[in-house]
Structure formats: structure tokens, C-alpha cells
Motif scaffolding. Sequence first.
Motif, PDB file in Angstrom:
ATOM      1  N   UNK A  48     -21.049  -4.788   1.051  1.00 54.28           N
ATOM      2  CA  UNK A  48     -21.248  -5.970   0.418  1.00 54.28           C
ATOM      3  C   UNK A  48     -22.493  -6.562   0.326  1.00 54.28           C
ATOM      4  N   UNK A  49     -23.527  -5.807   0.584  1.00 53.28           N
ATOM      5  CA  UNK A  49     -25.001  -6.243   0.584  1.00 53.28           C
ATOM      6  C   UNK A  49     -25.494  -6.946  -0.771  1.00 53.28           C
ATOM      7  N   UNK A  50     -25.116  -6.320  -2.062  1.00 57.80           N
ATOM      8  CA  UNK A  50     -25.552  -7.012  -3.175  1.00 57.80           C
ATOM      9  C   UNK A  50     -24.932  -8.349  -3.321  1.00 57.80           C
ATOM     10  N   UNK A  51     -23.430  -8.515  -3.113  1.00 61.37           N
ATOM     11  CA  UNK A  51     -22.784  -9.715  -3.382  1.00 61.37           C
ATOM     12  C   UNK A  51     -23.310 -10.911  -2.416  1.00 61.37           C
ATOM     13  N   UNK A  52     -23.439 -10.444  -1.058  1.00 65.02           N
ATOM     14  CA  UNK A  52     -24.111 -11.217   0.046  1.00 65.02           C
ATOM     15  C   UNK A  52     -25.424 -11.768  -0.383  1.00 65.02           C
ATOM     16  N   UNK A  53     -26.458 -10.992  -0.730  1.00 63.67           N
ATOM     17  CA  UNK A  53     -27.669 -11.378  -1.404  1.00 63.67           C
ATOM     18  C   UNK A  53     -27.478 -12.404  -2.567  1.00 63.67           C
ATOM     19  N   UNK A  54     -26.797 -11.953  -3.582  1.00 64.54           N
ATOM     20  CA  UNK A  54     -26.797 -13.073  -4.569  1.00 64.54           C
ATOM     21  C   UNK A  54     -26.078 -14.324  -4.294  1.00 64.54           C
ATOM     22  N   UNK A  55     -25.031 -14.047  -3.224  1.00 59.11           N
ATOM     23  CA  UNK A  55     -24.680 -15.461  -2.864  1.00 59.11           C
ATOM     24  C   UNK A  55     -25.725 -16.232  -1.955  1.00 59.11           C
ATOM     25  N   UNK A  56     -26.996 -15.670  -1.565  1.00 60.77           N
ATOM     26  CA  UNK A  56     -27.821 -16.245  -0.922  1.00 60.77           C
ATOM     27  C   UNK A  56     -28.971 -16.809  -1.769  1.00 60.77           C
ATOM     28  N   UNK A  57     -28.770 -16.486  -3.097  1.00 56.84           N
ATOM     29  CA  UNK A  57     -29.862 -16.992  -3.816  1.00 56.84           C
ATOM     30  C   UNK A  57     -30.799 -15.748  -4.418  1.00 56.84           C
ATOM     31  N   UNK A  58     -30.607 -14.577  -4.055  1.00 61.38           N
ATOM     32  CA  UNK A  58     -31.398 -13.670  -4.580  1.00 61.38           C
ATOM     33  C   UNK A  58     -30.982 -12.994  -6.162  1.00 61.38           C
ATOM     34  N   UNK A  59     -31.919 -12.499  -6.932  1.00 60.72           N
ATOM     35  CA  UNK A  59     -31.573 -11.707  -8.074  1.00 60.72           C
ATOM     36  C   UNK A  59     -31.648 -10.104  -7.576  1.00 60.72           C
ATOM     37  N   UNK A  60     -30.676  -9.398  -7.507  1.00 62.08           N
ATOM     38  CA  UNK A  60     -30.286  -7.984  -7.153  1.00 62.08           C
ATOM     39  C   UNK A  60     -30.632  -7.130  -8.159  1.00 62.08           C
ATOM     40  N   UNK A  61     -31.588  -6.179  -8.122  1.00 62.14           N
ATOM     41  CA  UNK A  61     -31.662  -4.908  -9.214  1.00 62.14           C
ATOM     42  C   UNK A  61     -31.409  -3.775  -8.516  1.00 62.14           C
ATOM     43  N   UNK A  62     -30.559  -3.166  -9.153  1.00 56.07           N
ATOM     44  CA  UNK A  62     -30.438  -1.487  -8.798  1.00 56.07           C
ATOM     45  C   UNK A  62     -31.187  -0.788  -9.742  1.00 56.07           C
ATOM     46  N   UNK A  63     -32.005   0.334  -9.291  1.00 53.23           N
ATOM     47  CA  UNK A  63     -32.728   1.212  -9.849  1.00 53.23           C
ATOM     48  C   UNK A  63     -32.402   2.595  -9.563  1.00 53.23           C
ATOM     49  N   UNK A  64     -32.810   3.458 -10.325  1.00 47.27           N
ATOM     50  CA  UNK A  64     -32.425   4.802 -10.429  1.00 47.27           C
ATOM     51  C   UNK A  64     -32.572   5.347  -8.890  1.00 47.27           C
ATOM     52  N   UNK A  65     -32.165   6.796  -8.751  1.00 43.60           N
ATOM     53  CA  UNK A  65     -32.298   7.485  -7.332  1.00 43.60           C
ATOM     54  C   UNK A  65     -33.713   7.974  -7.426  1.00 43.60           C
ATOM     55  N   UNK A  66     -34.403   7.947  -8.446  1.00 45.76           N
ATOM     56  CA  UNK A  66     -35.711   8.780  -8.236  1.00 45.76           C
ATOM     57  C   UNK A  66     -36.829   8.371  -7.002  1.00 45.76           C
ATOM     58  N   UNK A  67     -37.537   9.523  -6.652  1.00 43.54           N
ATOM     59  CA  UNK A  67     -38.536   8.838  -5.610  1.00 43.54           C
ATOM     60  C   UNK A  67     -39.278   7.689  -6.036  1.00 43.54           C
ATOM     61  N   UNK A  68     -39.358   6.687  -5.064  1.00 38.62           N
ATOM     62  CA  UNK A  68     -40.337   5.495  -5.447  1.00 38.62           C
ATOM     63  C   UNK A  68     -39.934   4.713  -6.401  1.00 38.62           C
ATOM     64  N   UNK A  69     -38.825   4.648  -6.976  1.00 36.22           N
ATOM     65  CA  UNK A  69     -38.345   4.170  -8.192  1.00 36.22           C
ATOM     66  C   UNK A  69     -38.441   2.657  -7.940  1.00 36.22           C
TER      67      UNK A  69
END
Length: 359
Positions: free
Chosen positions: A184-205
Amino acid sequence: MFSRFLHRIQSSKTPITSLSSIKRFTSLNPKPPIRVAVFWDLDNKPPASHPPYDAAVKLRTAASSFGSVKLMVAYANRHAFSYVPAQIREERKDRKILNQLEKTGLAKPAEPYFCGVCDRRFYANEKLIAHFRQIHETENQKRARQIESARGHRRVRLVAKYSMKMEKYRRAARDVLTPREGYGLADELKRGGFWVRMVSDKPEAADRALKEHMVDVMDKREAECLVLVSDDSGFAEVLWEAKERCLRTVVIGDLSEGKLKRVADVAYSWKEVVMGKAKKEVQKVVGKWRDRDVLKKLEWSYDPVLEKERGYSCGDWDYGFDSEEDDDDEVENGTEMGDGGDWWEMDDEDGVGSSRPLH
């Protein structure tokens, strides 16, 4: 008739605003606070030693000590959100063993388990989970489907009707249900006020996306202070760019000696952030930044356009030098030596004789 017309003209005049009525930065109208933007590199610095929500709250508290927090964003790929720390894996194993003992009757909890939605009591955790899934999870899915299918004003009314119930369900689900992926990392960070963005699995993305976002914030002048949570030395160039633009830079990481901490104005570790050291030293840091801004304003820079408007030029300066003609006249008249003699004649030390060339 004429008096009415004159009165109408006088009443239609717009009032003239005096200079004294213009608002200025006084004690009653203070200067706006420094805007702070927080950027979190989850691939490099996940909250492994602290719960995600607690880490987000502590980080927000530390950033708010430098000014008004306007942006909090976290970037990571899919592997960061699916990863489960070793401590949480051990807790899940212990919970599973305890559920089996409660099911067979070999163990009994000291206090019953309460449902966070209907306040019903259970003496086995598995019964609570089954009750929650069969009743409350099904009800929440129905509400979500109704909102998704509705349009216009009906959708607005349904959101207002079900908002409190859905929020109550989400709070209870965090304690009862186990996340299907990760912890639940993304949900907990959103609850803490962060805007969470998931990127691709490419290196250094994630690093590239985070750098682009930081540069975009600097270009749009949306913040005066940048807080970076990372130990990756690849962000040093972005911090140098921020310092050249006279922005404050703060780095939070676990490495005691690193390139980022040498570039940034202030550096803290996770332990110092949790202990509140950043909040205690904020006065010292802000005073240092204020002194730097004052010295920056006092620096002189040559502006040719401004100097031309003031009327200064290289030919206008008078250095007090006499012209060559005046010097020639003084030499011919013998006034340069002050005694009427030739310029090669020099008096003795006693002032009696003078030096003459030999014949």
C-alpha cells in the motif's frame, strides 16, 4: 434641468486612488512566504525504515519549516510499488499463524476485533475479514459503479451522498484487508498529501521524469525552495541549475558524504528528519539564506543601457589632468620650477648653490 445634468456628471466621476491607499508590505500586509516544492525519488530512497504515511507526514513537517509547501510529488516504477520490506513480510507471517490458532481455538484475543464500518465485534480475525469482504466491500463496489455510470448533476449528487461512507470504508480497509500488491505504498503516500506518479520500467525513467518536473517548476517559477529526497548523484546538475537561479536547495538522504549534500545549501538524513532536527535549525538556515539574498542585492553589475540613460560615458569623466599646451607654456615661462631658472638647474641641499653643467 441644468443642475440635474451637472449633478449626474459629478456623480459619474470615478474616484482617484491616492498613493497612500496602495497596499505595501507592512506588518499588517506581510511579505508572502517562501514556496516549497518536495521531490521524492522512491526508486532510490523508499521509506523502508518507517511506515509510508508516517514518513510522508514527517517529510511534510520538515519541508513546511522552510516555507509554505505548494507541491509534493513522488516518482517510481512498478517494482518500487510492488516491493514489500522484510519487516512487513515477517509481520504478515506472524499474523497468518495467529489466524490459524484463533480458527482452531488454541488462541483467543484479549480484546475482540471491531469492524471499522458497522462496529460489530468478532473473536477471530478471519471472521472479521470474511464479514468485511462479503458485506462492506460489496457495498463499496456498488457505490463506485453507480458513480461511474452517472453523469452530470446526478453524478455530483451521488459523490456528495456517498463520500463520507466511502471514506469510512477506506479507513477501515487499511486495517483489515491486505493489499493485493506491495504494502500500500502509493495509497499511503497519497493519504499523506503526495502526488504519486508511476513511470515505465526502463532504466533511469523515474530520474528523468523527476528532473524534467524540477526544471519545469523552475522555469514556471512555482517555488523558491526545492527539497530533494534522494542519494542519487545524478541530480547534482539540477541542483546546480537551481542555485544559479538563486533558489534554495535542501537534500534529504542517508549518505553522510555525497555529491548532492556538497552541492545543496542544507542536507539532512532520515533520522534527523524524524527526530525534528530540521525544524529546530530552521531559524539558522533561513537567516543564512536571508544574508545571502542581501549580499546578492548589494552586488554591482555594469548595465550599459542604464549607464547611458544616466548620461555617463567614457569621455565625460574629468580626471584633473592638464592639457599638453598648458604644460608647454609652463615650461617655457619657467614657472614649473618656481624659481625662474632652467628646468635642469637643481638647488643644493643647503639652498646656497645650484648644480651647473660642466664646460
